[in-house]
Motif scaffolding. Structure first.
Motif, PDB file in Angstrom:
ATOM      1  N   UNK A 155       0.827  -1.207   0.000  1.00 57.98           N
ATOM      2  CA  UNK A 155       0.000   0.000   0.000  1.00 57.98           C
ATOM      3  C   UNK A 155       0.858   1.252   0.000  1.00 57.98           C
ATOM      4  N   UNK A 156       1.749   1.374   0.980  1.00 61.79           N
ATOM      5  CA  UNK A 156       2.519   2.618   1.116  1.00 61.79           C
ATOM      6  C   UNK A 156       3.431   2.820  -0.090  1.00 61.79           C
ATOM      7  N   UNK A 157       4.252   1.826  -0.394  1.00 64.83           N
ATOM      8  CA  UNK A 157       5.183   1.979  -1.511  1.00 64.83           C
ATOM      9  C   UNK A 157       4.439   2.171  -2.834  1.00 64.83           C
ATOM     10  N   UNK A 158       3.395   1.395  -3.030  1.00 69.35           N
ATOM     11  CA  UNK A 158       2.636   1.521  -4.281  1.00 69.35           C
ATOM     12  C   UNK A 158       1.928   2.870  -4.366  1.00 69.35           C
ATOM     13  N   UNK A 159       1.409   3.351  -3.244  1.00 74.40           N
ATOM     14  CA  UNK A 159       0.767   4.672  -3.235  1.00 74.40           C
ATOM     15  C   UNK A 159       1.749   5.754  -3.642  1.00 74.40           C
ATOM     16  N   UNK A 160       2.954   5.729  -3.073  1.00 79.78           N
ATOM     17  CA  UNK A 160       3.955   6.729  -3.440  1.00 79.78           C
ATOM     18  C   UNK A 160       4.280   6.681  -4.926  1.00 79.78           C
ATOM     19  N   UNK A 161       4.455   5.500  -5.452  1.00 73.00           N
ATOM     20  CA  UNK A 161       4.886   5.391  -6.849  1.00 73.00           C
ATOM     21  C   UNK A 161       3.756   5.724  -7.818  1.00 73.00           C
TER      22      UNK A 161
END
Length: 599
Positions: A373-379
């Motif tokens: 969630x976090x990493x994918x949201x940032x990218x």
């Protein structure tokens, strides 16, 4: 201090006032029929004579009587058949929580009131009784009641409990918290109070039915029903309000004898649970929901969030010491399965996601949350930011990067000179587009330096990027809503009164309770720049995505959360000053000229 019986008597008096309004409405509807009967009998017996005037009056009265009876029957049928809105909840069968049912029944025995007929959970920090019967009880069946018994006892209401309470509160605290709620089953069992409540709920449901009527054949009669129902609701509003206050006062007074000291502690926990639940939904769950993922253990997560809040907030100091006692969720046979169901319902209510998991709506555990969630949201946000930059006019573009980085760039674009999409339709190609010209240097790609330089060098870029980000996000949300509506069929477009699970869908579809207002363009720009910085920190400085239970997505550097990124980003976005951010990047070791990986 008033006794519980005094409160029940006051509530019964107001209930009788509500029922008198119903009787008055019925009398008004029957009045033309009564007049017609008097005229008919008078003419038949000769007391009114045989004049033409009396004959005409009889026909007019008879016509009005038929019309009045028809309209009264229409209102009665709609009120009786309309289904009042029920709170969406997760039903808890007794076999799934025998200990919880035993606790509630023991509590009802101590309070000397009827036990609730069932128990359900709601993803909210509240608890209440809900009557899920609507149609009035008719006369007892032949042989089914003793002589002289006119009405059957109403069915006990359902006890709806806020799911965060079960995971955060201890067993003794939950019992003390539920005492005044369960005590409300006593007044609810009174036939007059139950009948008044059914009447009010039926009128409210009839108003909802009339509001969603479509087509002239349905809209005209239902509009009449809606006006009559609103008139009766206005007439009985004050009586119904005072009745409910009296019922609540009587229940609270009756519960004074049960765990009074623990009730004070439990009320403190209610405020703490509400604060942690709100932070968990808006800052942790909402980013996942927007990506098509739903955290499957929200109630377990609220324990971590509240424990963290207890650690940070000195006003909550000491609350974490309670965690050694038995949690109320131990009263459930399968707390994980019930937590999953409540978490999916929360996503449905607060975000509008599908009712069932699917390929684009899948659960995520807390262990996978940072990576999925976090990493994918940032990218995703970094990719959106660069797509917007690619569509801006090619003014004040920063210098081209090292050609060695060109193969890694995802959004290459010819420069200098305008992109072919920027040329007027039918216009001649520019010199940069001619084949005999030397190839142009590759345009800046997905690097943090490109974002910083564009926002600093072009004064108009900030406002333009913010506006286009807002339009892009709005377009994506519309497409997502249309996709969910297509997957959900007519359920997503349903209006009030269409059954959904244990509750009803409100007019306008889901979500029923949006968590946040739309973000402004500047807020979106700050979020996207922050995401780009985090991507660069992960790819070039060895940072890692993380989860803060109270603040949501977090950047971890050397295993510690960095919470000092907001001010430098706002300085760049609001003032065009990149020096604070460049200093922060140098401190962390981020290389803004290196390309980042986008989704």
């Amino acid at each position: 201090m008033a006794s519980p019986e005094t409160g029940v008597l006051a509530a019964r008096a107001r209930a009788l006032a509500v029922l008198r309004i119903r009787s008055t409405a019925l009398a008004v509807a029957l009045l033309p029929a009564a007049v017609a009967v008097v005229l008919f009998v008078g003419r038949a017996t000769g007391h009114l004579g045989a004049g033409t005037g009396w004959r005409l009056a009889g026909w007019i009265a008879g016509g009005l009587a038929v019309l009045s009876l028809f309209l009264a029957a229409l209102v009665a049928v709609v009120v009786a058949r309309a289904r009042p809105a029920l709170s969406p909840s997760v039903p808890i069968p007794e076999k799934s929580a025998p200990d919880l049912y035993r606790l509630v029944r023991d509590l009802a025995d101590r309070l000397e009131v009827p036990a609730p007929s069932a128990i359900a959970l709601t993803p909210d920090c509240d608890s209440w009784l809900e009557d899920r019967t609507h149609r009035a009880h008719g006369p007892p069946r032949r042989g089914g009641a003793a002589a002289g018994e006119g009405r059957r006892a109403p069915e006990a209401p359902v006890l709806v409990i806020g799911s965060p309470f079960l995971w955060w509160m201890r067993v003794a605290e939950l019992r003390a918290l539920l005492a005044p709620v369960v005590a409300g089953t006593g007044p609810s069992a009174h036939p007059d109070i139950a009948a008044a409540r059914r009447f009010i709920r039926g009128l409210d449901a009839a108003v909802a039915v009339s509001a969603r009527a479509r087509g002239p054949l349905r809209a005209l009669p239902l509009r009449f029903v809606g006006r009559v129902a609103r008139l009766l609701l206005r007439a009985g509003r004050e009586h119904a309000t005072i009745m409910e206050r009296a019922v609540a006062a009587a229940a609270s007074e009756r519960a004074q004898t049960v765990d009074y000291g623990l009730r004070i502690v439990a009320q403190e926990q209610v405020g703490l649970a509400y604060a942690g639940w709100d932070r968990l939904l808006t800052r942790v769950a909402l980013p996942a929901w927007r990506m098509g993922r739903w955290p499957s253990r929200l109630d377990a997560g609220v324990v971590s969030a509240l424990t963290e809040l207890s650690r940070r907030d000195r006003l909550a100091d000491g609350f974490a010491s309670r965690l050694g006692e038995r949690p109320a969720c131990d009263l459930l046979e399968e707390p994980g399965a019930i937590d999953r169901a409540a978490s999916l319902l929360a996503a449905r209510l607060f975000h509008g996601g599908p009712a069932e998991p699917g390929p684009d709506w899948s659960p995520v555990g807390w262990n996978q949350y940072p990576e999925e969630v976090v990493d994918r949201k940032w990218r995703l946000e970094a990719a959106r930011l660069h797509r917007v930059l690619d569509t801006l006019p090619a003014t004040a573009l920063p210098a081209a990067p090292d050609p060695a980085c060109a193969p890694h760039l995802s959004y290459a674009r010819s420069a200098p000179g305008p992109h072919p999409a920027d040329r007027p339709a039918g216009g001649p190609p520019s010199s940069a587009d001619r084949r005999d010209d030397p190839p142009a240097a590759p345009a800046p790609g997905p690097t943090l330096a490109r974002v910083i330089d564009r926002l600093v060098q072009d004064e108009r870029a900030g406002d333009l990027v913010a506006a286009r980000l807002g339009a892009e996000v709005e377009r994506e949300e519309r497409e997502e809503a249309a996709r969910q509506a297509a997957l959900g069929g007519s359920a997503q477009d349903a209006a009030i009164g269409v059954a959904w699970g244990d509750g009803l869908v409100s007019e306008g579809g889901l979500p029923l309770f949006p968590l946040q207002p739309p973000r402004t363009g500047r807020e979106l720009l700050a979020d996207h720049v922050t995401a780009m910085v985090c991507c660069a920190a992960v790819d070039t400085a060895g940072a890692a995505p993380g989860l803060d239970w109270l603040d949501g997505p977090a950047l971890l550097v050397d295993g510690a959360r960095r919470s000092d990124l907001g001010r430098p980003v706002l300085s760049l976005v609001d003032d065009g000053d990149a020096e604070p951010l460049r200093g922060w990047l140098t401190t962390v070791g981020v290389r803004p000229e290196k390309p980042v990986r986008l989704v």
